[in-house]
Design a protein around this motif. Structure first.
Motif, PDB file in Angstrom:
ATOM      1  N   TYR A   1      -7.171 106.648  44.784  1.00 24.36           N
ATOM      2  CA  TYR A   1      -7.832 107.422  45.708  1.00 24.36           C
ATOM      3  C   TYR A   1      -7.821 107.408  46.920  1.00 24.36           C
ATOM      4  O   TYR A   1      -7.523 108.728  47.577  1.00 24.36           O
ATOM      5  N   GLU A   2      -6.634 106.488  46.924  1.00 28.85           N
ATOM      6  CA  GLU A   2      -5.946 106.843  48.574  1.00 28.85           C
ATOM      7  C   GLU A   2      -4.442 107.176  48.691  1.00 28.85           C
ATOM      8  O   GLU A   2      -4.679 108.048  49.992  1.00 28.85           O
ATOM      9  N   GLU A   3      -3.933 107.050  47.501  1.00 35.04           N
ATOM     10  CA  GLU A   3      -3.225 108.416  47.781  1.00 35.04           C
ATOM     11  C   GLU A   3      -3.291 109.883  46.994  1.00 35.04           C
ATOM     12  O   GLU A   3      -3.048 110.201  48.402  1.00 35.04           O
ATOM     13  N   PHE A   4      -4.491 109.954  46.627  1.00 35.77           N
ATOM     14  CA  PHE A   4      -5.502 111.484  46.946  1.00 35.77           C
ATOM     15  C   PHE A   4      -5.535 112.065  48.134  1.00 35.77           C
ATOM     16  O   PHE A   4      -5.446 113.227  47.877  1.00 35.77           O
TER      17      PHE A   4
ATOM     18  N   GLN B   1      -0.610 118.711  50.292  1.00 31.21           N
ATOM     19  CA  GLN B   1      -0.539 119.356  48.819  1.00 31.21           C
ATOM     20  C   GLN B   1      -1.994 119.910  48.421  1.00 31.21           C
ATOM     21  O   GLN B   1      -3.362 119.007  48.629  1.00 31.21           O
ATOM     22  N   THR B   2      -1.744 120.716  47.196  1.00 30.00           N
ATOM     23  CA  THR B   2      -3.354 121.040  46.677  1.00 30.00           C
ATOM     24  C   THR B   2      -2.691 120.235  45.449  1.00 30.00           C
ATOM     25  O   THR B   2      -2.229 120.329  44.407  1.00 30.00           O
ATOM     26  N   VAL B   3      -4.314 118.742  45.621  1.00 32.15           N
ATOM     27  CA  VAL B   3      -4.390 118.468  44.521  1.00 32.15           C
ATOM     28  C   VAL B   3      -6.074 118.395  43.770  1.00 32.15           C
ATOM     29  O   VAL B   3      -6.783 117.886  45.225  1.00 32.15           O
ATOM     30  N   ASP B   4      -6.006 118.445  43.092  1.00 27.53           N
ATOM     31  CA  ASP B   4      -7.717 118.470  42.021  1.00 27.53           C
ATOM     32  C   ASP B   4      -7.740 117.292  41.303  1.00 27.53           C
ATOM     33  O   ASP B   4      -7.547 116.230  40.511  1.00 27.53           O
ATOM     34  N   PRO B   5      -9.366 116.826  41.814  1.00 28.79           N
ATOM     35  CA  PRO B   5      -9.685 115.994  41.320  1.00 28.79           C
ATOM     36  C   PRO B   5     -10.008 115.371  40.028  1.00 28.79           C
ATOM     37  O   PRO B   5      -9.377 113.875  39.608  1.00 28.79           O
ATOM     38  N   ARG B   6     -10.051 116.212  39.367  1.00 26.57           N
ATOM     39  CA  ARG B   6      -9.712 116.511  38.151  1.00 26.57           C
ATOM     40  C   ARG B   6      -8.574 115.871  37.118  1.00 26.57           C
ATOM     41  O   ARG B   6      -8.451 115.265  36.213  1.00 26.57           O
TER      42      ARG B   6
ATOM     43  N   ASP C   1     -16.072 113.891  52.489  1.00 23.71           N
ATOM     44  CA  ASP C   1     -14.940 113.742  53.801  1.00 23.71           C
ATOM     45  C   ASP C   1     -14.192 114.347  53.376  1.00 23.71           C
ATOM     46  O   ASP C   1     -12.903 115.038  53.683  1.00 23.71           O
ATOM     47  N   THR C   2     -13.188 113.204  52.613  1.00 25.95           N
ATOM     48  CA  THR C   2     -12.229 113.557  51.730  1.00 25.95           C
ATOM     49  C   THR C   2     -11.967 113.348  49.816  1.00 25.95           C
ATOM     50  O   THR C   2     -11.231 113.679  49.380  1.00 25.95           O
ATOM     51  N   SER C   3     -12.986 114.130  49.738  1.00 32.79           N
ATOM     52  CA  SER C   3     -13.240 114.687  47.961  1.00 32.79           C
ATOM     53  C   SER C   3     -13.545 116.137  47.733  1.00 32.79           C
ATOM     54  O   SER C   3     -12.548 116.954  47.813  1.00 32.79           O
TER      55      SER C   3
END
Length: 215
Positions: free
Chosen positions: A89-92, A100-105, A127-129
């Protein structure tokens, strides 16, 4: 920084301090393996701590980001399925903050062993997701986006002025017609007066005949 992956035995604080100092003293990423302790009992714990530091500096400072899966390839003692969910999660979060555009899925499919815990982390921290899942909108463009509307109003007002100008032009065209009519009437009156004056004035005798007196 998350502490989920920090357990017993504890990491020697000097190991972490030395690695942070190395990052702050040079623009070139330090070699993480050079700072790992030789003691096997604390090596894995220290490795997770140093990876957390390395992630932040690489992504947010130098732009030379490295993924957790790459660390797993470099260090045999790390298994993807055994990575702490908090470190994933910290990397995310770090990647999102780096732009960067990062999709949680993608993380849920990439780390299925930690998917359940990751769902909790991604859904509870707004706040972070949820917010980070969408690109942030800077304040200045938001304020500027209102200006085009105001600018658009000005052409609308100007278009009204154009109508007024057109009306004035129409009125002016009517005035021109009136002036032309008056000029025509004046010419007719002038011609009539001249003809009348000419008709009433007897012709002038240039060579009058001498008067003959008969006695």
């Amino acid at each position: 920084m998350s502490t989920e992956h920090v357990g017993s035995p504890a990491t020697d604080p000097s190991v972490v301090d030395d690695f942070v100092t190395a990052w702050e003293s040079t623009a070139v990423p330090p070699i993480l393996a050079d700072f790992l302790p030789d003691t096997a009992a604390i090596r894995r714990t220290a490795l997770l701590e140093l990876i957390s530091i390395d992630l932040r500096h690489r992504w947010l400072r130098t732009g030379l980001g490295k993924r957790l899966v790459t660390y797993c390839d470099e260090f045999p003692e790390l298994e993807r399925a055994d990575l702490p969910a908090s470190l994933i999660y910290e990397e995310f979060v770090i990647r999102r903050h780096s732009g960067q555009t990062v999709d949680p899925r993608d993380y849920l499919s990439e780390f299925p062993a930690q998917a359940q815990r990751l769902k909790q982390l991604l859904n509870t921290d707004e706040d972070t997701s949820t917010v980070l899942a969408r690109p942030p909108v800077p304040d200045e463009p938001t304020q500027y986006s209102g200006d085009p509307t105001e600018v658009a109003d000005e052409p609308t007002q100007y278009s009204g002025d154009t109508t007024e100008v057109a009306d004035e032009a129409t009125q002016y065209s009517g005035d021109t017609t009136e002036v032309a009519d008056e000029a025509t009437a004046y010419a007719e009156r002038t011609a009539y007066a001249e003809n009348t004056a000419y008709a009433e004035t007897p012709p002038t005798q240039t060579n009058p005949q001498p008067s003959v007196w008969i006695r």
